[in-house]
Motif scaffolding. Structure first.
Motif: not given
Length: 385
Positions: A27-29, A181-183, A363-365, A369-371
């Protein structure tokens, strides 16, 4: 642009009329990917909602759904139902072709085999993810081998796979499956620093977490059996098992039979918020799958400063990075997991460094970054084609 997504992930309509799913990460992706599009239409099966399900609700206003019947099974009536459903699939594909600019197909699933044929004939712009084991495995279903061939050869668009060799060949790209997420990475910084201080002061009890559907190939029983040996040797530990599935009763019986009730807890399915809290309360994630596409749990552990101890299959070695970020064991060798866990106290001086390196890797994943990679790659591919 308008995006169409085809997935076999089961969705539900809650009593309040909202669409939800038990696959919180997917869902988040979809939420992050859909942010790049004017509208997203998700084509997926819908099941019957009940209160036992641990679901997350879609809140993105630009995501719509086209419901398909939930089919599958090995009985003759299941096969008949599948045949009856095929015309509904074809009508749904026609709708996506008419309304969407590009279609995202998530393999492996049987829905996307006729889906591939339809959109190939229509010369539709498509891209895909193969979420299974890209290199294959013994006893693999013939349909999975077929779908990998489809993606390698006649499929026209970019394809993301989970390849332990890390090779990219033309349209085939090495991918990952993000959870956070980054946050959220930033939110964990303070508790990670406290974790490192606590670890440096010395662990007296080793807190293990394992997450996943409780099924034979996830191999949770091997983890519990290892814990039985740990208790016999006087090793102080706690194990929390998150998930549900057909082998849950067998695990519970083993725990009771071997007097592990104080050390081993089965807590069932957990929502996204509860699972984050469990990561914060544990120091190690222990995963022993016998087959795996992309193991999300070790990456989720990295985000929270949790150290993975995982079976060395598929992408495990790539994730751990030559033992820089965690520990590998061989589930095919008797007692290797026990030996690995018993060795942890002697390696406590390495833990803080592993946590730092795991956090850097995580932090790279991120979801962002994916989207972004998917959108930019697909846009460039079709602009250049």
């Amino acid at each position: 642009m308008i995006l169409g997504i085809i997935t076999d992930c089961t969705h539900y309509t809650s009593p309040s009329g909202e669409v939800c799913t038990e696959n919180h990460i997917l869902l988040r992706q979809f939420k992050h990917l859909s942010a790049y599009f004017e509208k997203t239409i998700i084509l997926c099966p819908f099941g019957k909602f009940d209160d036992r399900k641990v679901t997350t609700t879609y809140t993105s206003s630009n995501i719509q759904f086209h419901q398909l019947p939930l089919v599958g099974g090995n009985a003759m009536k299941d096969k008949v139902q599948l045949l009856v459903t095929v015309p509904k699939w074809l009508r749904a594909f026609k709708m996506l072709h008419r309304q969407c600019d590009v279609v995202y197909q998530r393999f492996p699933n049987n829905l996307n085999i006729p889906g591939f044929i339809y959109f190939w004939l229509q010369r539709k712009k498509v891209f895909a993810t193969y979420t299974g084991t890209w290199s294959g495995y013994q006893g693999e279903a013939a349909s999975y081998r077929l779908q990998r061939w489809i993606l390698r050869s006649p499929f026209r668009g970019p394809v993301w796979v989970y390849d332990e060799k890390g090779k990219e060949q033309g349209r085939i790209r090495n991918g990952f499956s993000p959870s956070y997420s980054v946050a959220e990475w930033e939110e964990e910084t303070a508790q990670v620093e406290k974790r490192k201080q606590r670890i440096e002061n010395g662990l007296t009890t080793y807190k293990f977490l394992t997450v996943g559907t409780i099924i034979d190939y996830k191999n949770q029983l091997a983890i519990v059996q290892a814990c039985h040996v740990l208790k016999q040797k006087g090793f102080s530990f706690q194990l929390t098992i998150v998930g549900d599935g057909p082998m849950k009763a067998e695990l519970e019986e083993y725990v009771i039979k071997n007097g592990l009730q104080e050390e081993v807890k089965l807590v069932g399915k957990q929502n996204h918020v509860s699972l984050r809290q469990l990561y914060r309360e544990h120091d190690f994630v222990v995963q022993a799958p016998l087959k795996e596409g992309f193991g999300k749990v070790p990456i989720e552990g990295f985000f929270h400063g949790v150290i993975p101890v995982i079976n060395n299959i598929s992408m495990a070695s790539q994730m751990i990075g030559a033992n820089e970020r965690g520990f590998l064991f061989d589930a095919s060798k008797p007692n290797h997991l026990v030996e690995t866990l018993l060795s942890l106290p002697a390696q406590q001086h390495l833990f803080a460094g592993m946590i730092n390196k795991g956090r850097t890797y995580a932090k790279l994943q991120t979801l962002e970054a994916w989207a972004r990679e998917y959108y930019e790659t697909v846009s460039a591919y079709y602009n250049e084609a």
